[in-house]
Scaffold this active site. Structure first.
Site: not given
Lengths: 148, 689
Positions: A112-114
Site C-alpha cells: 500500500c504505502h511501501g
C-alpha cells in the site's frame, strides 16, 4: 453520561464475535524451512514464518540503533524456537497486509504505502511507525502452537 | 428570512390556511420575492445544482436501499443483482454512484467560488461554517457509501480509513474496535455503515436548511462583493434566479448524463468489481478522486499521528478562514494579489490530488511535503499577510454601477477558469488511473462492436463466445452472476426461450433438500445460474496449483490498465472504456512457450506477456481448431479470444444496449431543454442587463 454508555458500548464486538475470537491451535510440521503460512485469527491474518539460518542471523545482528522501533530479535520469538516468527500480518501504518519474502530486508513488504519489515517483522523503511505486532501465542509442543 | 413579501392569497381556503401556518408567504418571500443581486454569474448556479444533487442522491439512495442487502456475504451480489434484474436498476445505480462524484465536483466549484469572491467574510461567517460542516458530512457519507458494494476497494478503503483513528495515542485502538464492531473490518462494520449512510444525507439536508436560512439572513454575496443597497441592485429571485438556475442545472445534467449513460465506470475503480477479500490487499489502494488531495497530505507526513492530524486540520482550517483573511474587500476581482494567490492555491489543490493517486515514493513524497506546506501557507501566511499589505482596487459604489461598467473583457477570466477546471479534472482522473498502473506492456487497443455511443454487441460473436466459454473456460471458471434466462434477454446473444430451456436442461443443477431431506440433482431450468465447476473456492484453489480461477461474470470490468497522459482526457470525449476487454483478449493471446531471456517463471506457472508479473497459473487455454463454429467463423485463437471476450463483456454489462439507447434519448431531450431554458433566461433577464 452513564445513560449514554449502552448506546456507545453496543458498537463494540458482540458476544458471538468475542466467542469466535477464542484461541486456535496451529500445526507447524508441514511448514518447510524458508516457507510461511497465513492463518486467520480474529479476522486478522497471522504469518507463521519458518525462518532460514540466514534470516535468523540477519535479524539477530542488526544493531538496535538502526531500528525505528527498537526490539531485539530474541524478544520477538520464543526461546529455543528461533526459527519460528509469528506476527500479525497487518501493516502498522494503515492496516494493509504485507507480502512475505519481499522487500529489501528478507522479511515483509507492504504494497500500500511501501513499508518494509525485516525477517524479524521489525519496521526498517517506510511510513509505518511500529514493528509488526506479535500475537499472544505459546508452544504446546515443538511442532504445535496455540494462538490467543 | 428577509425580503419583502406582498403575498396575499386571494382564495379563502388559502387565506384560512395562511392565518394558521404562514408557510406560503414564507416560501413566497424566500424563493419568489427574495431580492437577489443582479450581477450574479453562473458560478452562483452551483447552489441550485447542489440542492438538486442532494435531492437526487436521497431519492436514488432510498430506492437502492429497497433492493440492497447489507450483509458481508450478500452485499456484493445484491448490488450486481440490482444492476442486472431490477427494472431500471442499472440506471438508478449509475445515477447514485456517478451522482456522488458529481455532487463532490459541484461542491468543490461552490467552495472555490466562495473562496474567490470572499463569501466567507462578515456577515457570512456562520453561513460559511455551516458549509464546512455540510462538506465534512458529505465526506463521511461518501466514504461509507463507497464501502457498501463490498468490493476490494470498498473493503480496503474502509480498512485504511478506519485505521486512521488508531493513530491517536492510548484511545486509538479502542476507537477502531468500536468502529469495526469486531477485530477487523467485517459484517458488523458493513451494517453500521449502511445505517449511517442512510442517516447522514438527512442530517445534511437539515444543515442545508440552516445554510439557506443563514444565506437569506445575510443576503447573497456576488462577484463584486457589494451589498444590496437599493432596488436597482437586485432582481426578484423568481423568475430571474430560478430560470438561470434551471439553465445551470440542465447544462450540469448534460455532463452528469454523459457519465451515467456512456462512461459509468470512468470515475470508478476496476478493483471494486472484485468481491472483498480480507486475505488480499490490492496493489494500490486509492480513494475516490474527491479525497485524493487529503490522502496526499496524509501520506506525505512521515509520522503517522502527525499525518492524521495534518489531514484533519486541512479541512478544519476552513472553519477559521473568516478570521484568517481580514481584508475588507470581499471579491478577488478587486484584489490583484489575492487573485493570483487564489489560482496558485487551486493549482496546489489539483497537484495534491494528482499526488494522492501516485505511489508514495521518491520525488512524489518530497513534492507532497512541499505542496502540503503550500496548502497551509495559503491560509496561515498568505491570506493574513495580504489583508495587511495589499492595496485593493476601488470597488464600484453599487451593484447597479458594477453591472453598467462591465466591458467585453469580463469574459476572459471565465474562459481561463474553465480551462483551469478542465485541466484540473483531467489530471485528477488521470492520476487516479495512473495509480492503478502496473509496470508492464499495455494490451493493444482492439476494435469492439460495443464501443462508442451507438455500440451494440455482435450477436454472432456472443453466440460463438458462449460456445468457447462452455467448451473451454467453464472447466475451471464459474460465471455465477449469469443465469440461463439472461441468454434470451434483449441486448444479449439473442436466443429464443425454447433454445434457452434446451440449453439449460443440458446442465445438472444441485437442488434440495427433498422430502427425505436429501440433496438431489435435476436438469437445469432457465431461472438457474451457470453452475460453478468447483464446489467452493478452496476446492478451486487446490485443483489449480494454489490460484483460484476467478469468476468470469465481471472480469471484463474488473481488469484495467493505465492509459497515461493525455489519453485519459481523450478517453472522456471518445468514450473509450474498453481496457477490460482489451486486457482479457490480450491475456488469452499473450502466452509464450519460453519466457524471454533473463526472466524466470516459478514452476507450475506460465509466461504471459500481459499478466502483471508475467507468471500466470493458468496454462495456455486456447489453441487453433479447439472449438468448431457452426457459422463458418475461423477456428483460430484470435477469433476465439475476440468472441469469448465479447461474450464476457456482455456478461459483465448485460444492459449496455438499453443504457446507450436511453442515453441517446435523454441527450436529445436535455439539449432541447437546455436551449429552451437559455432563451427563456435571456428573455427574462433582457431588461435587467
Amino acid at each position: 453520561m452513564t445513560a449514554l454508555w449502552p448506546f456507545i458500548h453496543q458498537m463494540n464486538p458482540d458476544a458471538s464475535t468475542i466467542a469466535a475470537g477464542a484461541p486456535i491451535e496451529v500445526d507447524l510440521s508441514p511448514i518447510a524451512d524458508g516457507q510461511d503460512i497465513k492463518v486467520f485469527w480474529r479476522g486478522k491474518p497471522i504469518y507463521i514464518m519458518h525462518r532460514t539460518k540466514k534470516q535468523i542471523e540477519e535479524a539477530q545482528k542488526v544493531p538496535l540503533s538502526d531500528l525505528k522501533d527498537p526490539a531485539t530479535d530474541q524478544s520477538r520469538v520464543k526461546e529455543g524456537h528461533d526459527q519460528w516468527l509469528v506476527v500479525i500480518g497487518i501493516c502498522t501504518h494503515l492496516g494493509c497486509i504485507p507480502i512475505a519474502h519481499e522487500g529489501n530486508y528478507d522479511g515483509f513488504f507492504c504494497p500500500c504505502h511501501g513499508s518494509q519489515y525485516d525477517s524479524s517483522g521489525r519496521i526498517r523503511q517506510g511510513p509505518a511507525p511500529l514493528n509488526l505486532a506479535v500475537p499472544p501465542y505459546a508452544f504446546l509442543s515443538d511442532s504445535k502452537i496455540q494462538i490467543g | 428570512m428577509s425580503g419583502p413579501s406582498d403575498y396575499n392569497p386571494s382564495h379563502p381556503a388559502l387565506q384560512w390556511f395562511e392565518r394558521r401556518l404562514p408557510i406560503l408567504s414564507f416560501m413566497h418571500s424566500s424563493f419568489v420575492a427574495y431580492p437577489t443581486p443582479r450581477n450574479l454569474n453562473y458560478w452562483w448556479t452551483f447552489g441550485a445544482i447542489l440542492s438538486f444533487m442532494l435531492a437526487l442522491q436521497i431519492v436514488t439512495g432510498v430506492i437502492l436501499a429497497m433492493h440492497y442487502t447489507p450483509n458481508a456475504d450478500l452485499a456484493f451480489r445484491s448490488v450486481e443483482l440490482i444492476v442486472r434484474d431490477v427494472n431500471y436498476g442499472w440506471l438508478l445505480r449509475n445515477m447514485h454512484a456517478v451522482g456522488a462524484s458529481m455532487f463532490f465536483f459541484a461542491v468543490y466549484v461552490h467552495m472555490f467560488r466562495g473562496l474567490y469572491y470572499g463569501s466567507y467574510k462578515e456577515p457570512r461567517e456562520v453561513l460559511w461554517i455551516l458549509g464546512v460542516i455540510i462538506y465534512l458530512l458529505m465526506m463521511a457519507t461518501g466514504f461509507m457509501g463507497y464501502v457498501l458494494p463490498w468490493g476490494q476497494m470498498s473493503f480496503w478503503g474502509a480498512t485504511v480509513i478506519t485505521n486512521l483513528f488508531s493513530a491517536f495515542p492510548w484511545v486509538g485502538d479502542s476507537i477502531v474496535t468500536l468502529l469495526w464492531g469486531g477485530y477487523s473490518v467485517g459484517n458488523p462494520t458493513l451494517n453500521r455503515f449502511f445505517s449511517l449512510h442512510y442517516l447522514l444525507p438527512f442530517v445534511i439536508a437539515g444543515v442545508v436548511v440552516l445554510h439557506v436560512w443563514a444565506l437569506h439572513v445575510a443576503g447573497q454575496n456576488n462577484p463584486d462583493g457589494l451589498d444590496i443597497k437599493t432596488d436597482k441592485d437586485s432582481v426578484p429571485f423568481s423568475p430571474h434566479a430560478t430560470i438561470k438556475d434551471m439553465f445551470g442545472v440542465s447544462v450540469f445534467l448534460l455532463l452528469f448524463a454523459w457519465f451515467i449513460f456512456y462512461m459509468p465506470n470512468y470515475l470508478g475503480d476496476a478493483d471494486n468489481y472484485i468481491p472483498a477479500n480480507p486475505a488480499q490487499t490490492p496493489a494500490h489502494i486509492v480513494p475516490e478522486w474527491y479525497y485524493l488531495p487529503f490522502y496526499a497530505m496524509l501520506r506525505s507526513i512521515p509520522n503517522k499521528l502527525a499525518g492524521v492530524l495534518v489531514m484533519f486540520s486541512s479541512i478544519l482550517i476552513l472553519v477559521f478562514l473568516p478570521w484568517l483573511d481580514t481584508a475588507k474587500t470581499r471579491s478577488c476581482k478587486y484584489r490583484p494579489l489575492a487573485k493570483q494567490f487564489f489560482w496558485i492555491f487551486v493549482v496546489v489543490g489539483i497537484l495534491l490530488g494528482y499526488l494522492g493517486s501516485q505511489p508514495p515514493e521518491g520525488i512524489y513524497v518530497i513534492a507532497g511535503r512541499i505542496l502540503t506546506a503550500c496548502y497551509f501557507a495559503y491560509f496561515l501566511i498568505v491570506l493574513p499577510l495580504l489583508s495587511r499589505i495589499e492595496t485593493p482596487r476601488p470597488t464600484p459604489n453599487s451593484i447597479a454601477e458594477a453591472v453598467l461598467i462591465k466591458t467585453g473583457s469580463k469574459k476572459t477570466p471565465m474562459v481561463s477558469t474553465m480551462i483551469a477546471i478542465m485541466v484540473a479534472g483531467g489530471l485528477l482522473v488521470g492520476g487516479a488511473q495512473n495509480a492503478r498502473a502496473q509496470e508492464q506492456e499495455t494490451p493493444p487497443s482492439l476494435k469492439w462492436s460495443f464501443s462508442g455511443p451507438f455500440g451494440k454487441y455482435d450477436r454472432g460473436s456472443l453466440q460463438r463466445g458462449l460456445k468457447v466459454y462452455k467448451e473451454v473456460c467453464s472447466n475451471c471458471h464459474s460465471l455465477s452472476y449469469v443465469a440461463f434466462r439472461n441468454l434470451a434477454d434483449p441486448g444479449g446473444p439473442g436466443y429464443s426461450e425454447a433454445q434457452v430451456a434446451a440449453l439449460a436442461s443440458e446442465y445438472k443443477i444441485k437442488d434440495g433438500p427433498n422430502d427425505q431431506g436429501e440433496m438431489f440433482e435435476r436438469p437445469g431450468r432457465p431461472a438457474d445460474y451457470f453452475p460453478s465447476p468447483f464446489p467452493n473456492e478452496q476446492a478451486a484453489r487446490a485443483a489449480n496449483g494454489g490460484a483460484a480461477p476467478p469468476d468470469l461474470s465481471l472480469i471484463a470490468k474488473a481488469r484495467s490498465y493505465e492509459r497515461g497522459f493525455p489519453f485519459f482526457i481523450f478517453d472522456f470525449f471518445t468514450q473509450f472504456q474498453e481496457q477490460g476487454p482489451n486486457y482479457v483478449d490480450a491475456i488469452l493471446q499473450g502466452f509464450e512457450d519460453k519466457p524471454p531471456a533473463g526472466v524466470t517463471i516459478p514452476d507450475g506457472s506460465y509466461y504471459n506477456k500481459y499478466f502483471p508479473g508475467h507468471a500466470i497459473k493458468m496454462p495456455k487455454p486456447l489453441s487453433d481448431g479447439q472449438v468448431t463454429f457452426d457459422d463458418g467463423a475461423p477456428a483460430t485463437v484470435p477469433q476465439y479470444a475476440h468472441d469469448v471476450t465479447t461474450f464476457l463483456m456482455w456478461a459483465a454489462e448485460p444492459k449496455m444496449e438499453a443504457r446507450k439507447q436511453l442515453g441517446f434519448q435523454v441527450f436529445v431531450f436535455l439539449i432541447i431543454f437546455a436551449f429552451l431554458m437559455y432563451f427563456t433566461k435571456k428573455k427574462v433577464w433582457a431588461e435587467a442587463h
